[in-house]
Design an enzyme around this catalytic site. Structure first.
Site, PDB file in Angstrom:
ATOM      1  N   ASP A 121       0.741  -1.383  -0.379  1.00  6.51           N
ATOM      2  CA  ASP A 121       0.047   0.040   0.220  1.00  6.51           C
ATOM      3  C   ASP A 121       0.475   1.300   0.064  1.00  6.51           C
ATOM      4  OD1 ASP A 121      -1.708  -1.749   0.160  1.00  6.51           O
ATOM      5  OD2 ASP A 121      -3.182  -0.719   2.043  1.00  6.51           O
ATOM      6  N   ARG A 158       1.051   6.745  17.050  1.00  3.36           N
ATOM      7  CA  ARG A 158       0.955   7.589  15.924  1.00  3.36           C
ATOM      8  C   ARG A 158       1.782   8.989  16.130  1.00  3.36           C
ATOM      9  NH1 ARG A 158       0.921   3.512  13.040  1.00  3.36           N
ATOM     10  NH2 ARG A 158      -1.238   3.065  12.931  1.00  3.36           N
ATOM     11  N   ASP A 168      -6.929   6.923  12.494  1.00  8.53           N
ATOM     12  CA  ASP A 168      -4.853   7.044  12.343  1.00  8.53           C
ATOM     13  C   ASP A 168      -4.644   8.327  12.273  1.00  8.53           C
ATOM     14  OD1 ASP A 168      -4.356   5.321  14.347  1.00  8.53           O
ATOM     15  OD2 ASP A 168      -3.984   3.471  12.843  1.00  8.53           O
ATOM     16  N   SER A 206      -7.379  -6.108   8.308  1.00 12.35           N
ATOM     17  CA  SER A 206      -6.343  -5.460   8.336  1.00 12.35           C
ATOM     18  C   SER A 206      -5.648  -5.521   9.339  1.00 12.35           C
ATOM     19  CB  SER A 206      -6.373  -3.668   8.134  1.00 12.35           C
ATOM     20  OG  SER A 206      -5.893  -3.175   8.417  1.00 12.35           O
TER      21      SER A 206
END
Lengths: 413, 413, 413, 413
Positions: free
Chosen positions: D20, D102, D131, D185
């Site tokens: 990706d 993050r 996210d 995922s």
């Protein structure tokens, strides 16, 4: 919930009859070719509403598509009073006068949309402010699939002159004083008048006196104090000077008292939900009196545990209303808690109004929790045993003593 | 931690020099035959302290056992200002003037006890009030094994006449006005004066004007408003009208302004920690100005997230101070959070003082978060994209829409 | 409210039939010469109650003064379930099994006192624990002028041997295993069993397995997982594996599941209300399953705003129950808020029970707010417009950007 | 802050080396013709990073534009451990494993952008998740004028097949298993692995075992319990079984213990910040052990007032981290409060690990506040005076008694 690609067929517009919403009305007609339903509500803003009917008719709105309603009693009874039960202030000082009017307008717009079979609603709030959020959260919470049109975010007009030009092209009368930039923007209802923007944008500069619209300045207020009493039942005011009044009548009367005595002006630099700071001028004459009065009756009739919990919950409650979450489960939960505390918040407060001051000078309640017998410095004949205080202190201190012993050992000091 | 059975040997007494603490001093000597150390602090109560020395000497206290200290700067810098960083008010209105003085007195008493090798401390607070708790929680938190003597809870005197009789028997001069009952009880320091009890005990009756000691009434205040500016650095005021001042000097000056303009009177029916309601009259002239000023500078220089968190934490913080938990880990945690927010709370506020009103009329900061460029109604040249508001609203509304869909299906409305 | 000087005439005693409360019964008779009314409640502690009747009769209690009641359904329906609606845990882990039983006992004792015209109530809780507080706050909240007798704080017995001697002198049978010190103290009801004190007092040492009374250890639990479903209506469980059950039956059944699978043991060093830390061992088999199940159904059927508000309120709610303030206005306010959120908390959760674990493996609700259509990674056909996220983020970021710009200018970084 | 109309010149991409982000890399090059800087961080996700370098080089990234960094120690020391000081859990159960990673990635991306003179940053998070918010709030908070590119929101690809086609057209290798839809995922770092979406989207259906990647199931875990000790200093773990370790090493070791014993799996239906519910599977083996351990050491060494305040603040703190507000003043304020409480949170906990269970079996601290002397059922020789409890209760009950008297008079019952 994606943006629809076909034009709306029938739109309920929150219509004041003024220039801006008249432009919006026309824009809806020209942009979408849709049917427009106008909704004009009297929330106590102090303007005649019938001219709005004439204007709407003139712009081709069908008689049955014009809704003009006096919502003053609903507004005060179902929105203002419940909010005052919470002693709600935003950022320590603001009485939420604009915020609290939006949920009712949104609700009626949706109800009308459902009644007339409209597929969209439309408001005249700008894209930078809180009101767009408040209106639209209300719409969505009450009718999840409603289509929302927010012209100020959507149209291509670049500035005020574009709007004036559009108005003139479509035969919308433009008052002389609207041709230049208005010096600031005003919103009003029975609870307050707010002014913001333009001339007021520098937060370091004192607001000129001409901005204020419904209060005299403290300097101009009478030189003699005036005393009033307010009677409460279950957390809501029901009478002034023992004269019973409906909610809207009562607030109107309090506004007169406040306006006369220069009460309730506020100059605030506040934090908007949309992330910026903005400066507003507020006049909340009756509400300012009411806040002091409600706290006063709670002093007598509300238990400490309940009062302190209310104080802890209040900032979140106020923030929810400010941000437009009136129609949310969490606001309803907090309201349930607050309302559960008001059962015996009944009685009378006495206030002295003088040149900007609302001074609480007395409170009494048939359900008062104050006990002169217990609090007295005089001999209380055993109502309170002072020896109890020693044990109370000793056990409250126990953890602090253990801590101090530990810290000392650990060499903290 | 059980009650000791042997008399204390050396006691540090919080001694004002007045009749009541003189009686306590003598009672300690006669009851326990112990050495007494007197501690008299100037917290700005506005009384001469040297007469306390003469009185103590006359009652046989040794020169080296007399401690008289000017703690005004410590008081304002380390207690009052940190508290004002939090915008602390108890029960919505009270500025905690008495509460905030107790931790410092307790601390110094303990320090003196440690220095002179005393095994006990003693205060003159009654058994019904909050002050006994505040003193004693402080003592225990700072010296866990200290012995605490609270004569008002312990002695056998039945009423004021017993005390007067004891005083006369021991040659303690009794001022003429103390022979009858005092009309009410007064406590004062640089932050405030409180009056309570006796003549003031009926919360329905307006406080007579003679109760107030350091403010004129709004009616008597000047007919002309006065403007002042206060300069802040990192959350604390540092200058008035650009004149830099020490903390105590600054608060003294604010008290003058407030006193002159009738600012800071409060009539409160409050909830004591010990479980009863009590009525107090407070005068906090400078503090009232300071609260408005501090909120004003925060409006400009404090971020919304920080400001709202502070508002949510404040009631608990204020309650901790009111209840006497200054010296507790949770007060220190909250202080750490509050202090962490004040780094850029720097700048200037402009205030208009007029007949009881403190009106914020302007604020500016080199670290202002206000952006005229973003908030303006005028063309902002892309500083803020109004289209963003749509997405913001849509996602804030998403859960409300899902909820409305669910509720509708469930037949709620 | 001072301590009365005359002996009580008629006392309602919370009577278990065990050695300690039998000694108290006799002590009341001998100390005060008063009439004793015994109240023995079945809260699911798993003991026969009829022997208590025989013992009371034998000690001279009149037939009509013996109250033996099965309160299991009241307990679970009106106390346990409302508390579980809040997902209440004290200090992060404790399910409040002892705390929640006290309000009901206090309430029934007061009701019996009112019915039989007693002037006092009496409990067998010690002077160091929380239970004395919980009982007595309940008594006072329900009957403010009731006289409370707490023998453990009042009598002159110095230790266990004094009590045994007193028992023997008065013909109270002393079981052999009570002659020495019991290894620890146990309390039980339908929600939990707690063990504390004595052998368990060192918090660094693992609890011996023999302490646990109603759960097997995870090691001894079956090697094969068991799946169950629990059905909820409006926040309360109503069925297991689709079999409808009364509240007490349902909790009894969950206890069986939990006990069998080694679920719900807890070793806690907790903070008592009276200021000390204490170590307790708890077994809450059914309650532990119920907590996970209730959170599970809320995941599906409760809105985020409501869920997060509940999480914020929970610690205070749990603390109130732990401290004994069930019968307080603030607990009732919080309950009102919590209950207002549970209207659609209906549906089913599926759980896997295995060797100490309660694993939530599925939840479904007719009122689910989960939308696969919106959340899906697949094409959602416009249900959610990803572009909205940009605006959402931009406006949430706006204040942070202004702040970062300011801080950068101020040289923070 | 409006959307720029010119293409970015130099973009720092958070690059994993996977399909990706490789597609994104190429898309940036083709869409904007801009220079791309890749940033690949080792946060303990358990993948080799050097292949990312090879791939980047192959796609034309200059050597000096490839940043590959091992941030494991920074991650655990500066993000994971501070968060665990708060005992943070989101919605009662989730340990925030994705959320906490993050802020560090955002920070390093901005630092690299500043170092290389990039005008934009880019991430690979989708437009429906949390996210994107967490990355972008971080970017904006650290560099207010940075340009953010979020390809998943911006590009025109309609589904997975479009992406695969684009990849093939540009010579990006497509692994066989990525040709169809991935079954779900996955995100991983040293604290946790999360799995969501697709096959897991029905919250009523149990997660298949193959989803779990770093823990065995409780059933497969060893039949014999394992005991470990964890040593803490000032709130952070510093050693396991008395072997000192760096933060990342310690967490890695705890992950081994947890993984082996089937600890830390969670099946959650959670509320995303963007307004929808979503179902996630989490494995947090070491973190789950750490939470229990940290609470355990706090039981011994943390004061009640501090502990309860922490519990009250925690939900808001967790929500801030979940929502992406790590870099906000209010998170920093809460952190300051939390950190201020940890000074003496030092000592050792003993844990029993067994088939999914983390059982706290002992805790000890040189700074323990537990006092066996005070809590004991045995004679405490005056350490605690049980008579104090009476006063403590009486004054806590006072307001409830006044209330009960009032309510009775008011005819409430």
């Amino acid at each position: 919930m994606a943006t629809p690609t076909t034009p709306p067929k029938k739109v309920v517009l929150a219509y004041s009859g003024g220039l801006d919403t008249s432009i919006i009305l026309k824009w809806l007609q020209t942009e979408f070719g849709c049917e427009v339903v106008t909704f004009t509500a009297d929330l106590g803003q102090g303007e005649e509403l019938e001219p709005a009917r004439a204007k709407a008719l003139k712009m081709g709105i069908k008689e049955e598509n014009i809704f003009i309603e006096d919502l003053r009693e609903d507004f005060v009874r179902d929105y203002v009073f419940p909010m005052f039960r919470a002693n709600a202030v935003y950022e320590g000082v603001y009485l939420l006068g604009t915020s609290i009017a939006r949920p009712l307008i949104a609700k009626r717009q949706i109800e009308i949309a459902q009644a007339v079979g409209a597929d969209a609603v439309c408001h005249g709030a700008t894209g930078k402010g809180n009101d767009q959020v408040r209106f639209e959260l209300g719409y969505y919470a009450l009718q999840p699939d409603i289509r929302v049109i927010a012209p100020w975010r959507d149209w291509d007009f670049k500035g005020r002159s574009d709007l004036i030009k559009f108005a003139e092209e479509h035969g919308i009368p433009v008052p002389a004083d609207k041709r230049g930039e208005a010096p600031f923007s005003v919103d009003a209802n029975l609870l307050h008048t707010s002014s913001e923007g333009k001339a007021l944008e520098d937060p370091a500069v004192e607001t000129p006196d001409f901005v204020y619209q419904r209060t005299v300045s403290p300097e101009e207020a009478p030189d003699t104090p005036e005393y009033i009493t307010i009677q409460f039942e279950k957390g809501d005011p029901v009478a002034i000077n023992n004269e019973a009044m409906s909610p809207a009548t009562l607030l109107t009367k309090l506004n007169e008292y406040g306006g006369k005595h220069g009460i309730g002006r506020l100059d605030l630099l506040e934090n908007r939900f949309v992330g910026m700071k903005s400066r507003g001028m507020y006049e909340t004459p009756g509400g300012t009196i009411l806040l002091t009065a409600h706290r006063g009756i709670e002093q007598a009739a509300l238990d400490k545990g309940a009062a302190h919990l209310k104080d802890e919950l209040m900032p979140k409650y106020a923030e929810l209303i400010y941000n437009g979450f009136w129609w949310s489960p969490e606001r309803e939960m907090l309201q349930a808690a607050i309302d559960a505390s008001q059962r015996y918040v009944t009685g009378e407060v006495r206030l002295k109004l003088y040149k900007g001051n609302t001074i609480l000078v007395g409170r009494s309640s048939p359900y008062s929790l104050y006990s002169e017998k217990i609090v007295t410095f005089e001999d209380d004949r055993g109502a309170y045993d002072q020896k109890d205080a020693e044990g109370f202190i000793k056990l409250n201190a126990l953890r602090l003593r253990l801590l101090a012993g530990r810290d000392k050992e650990a060499g903290r000091n």
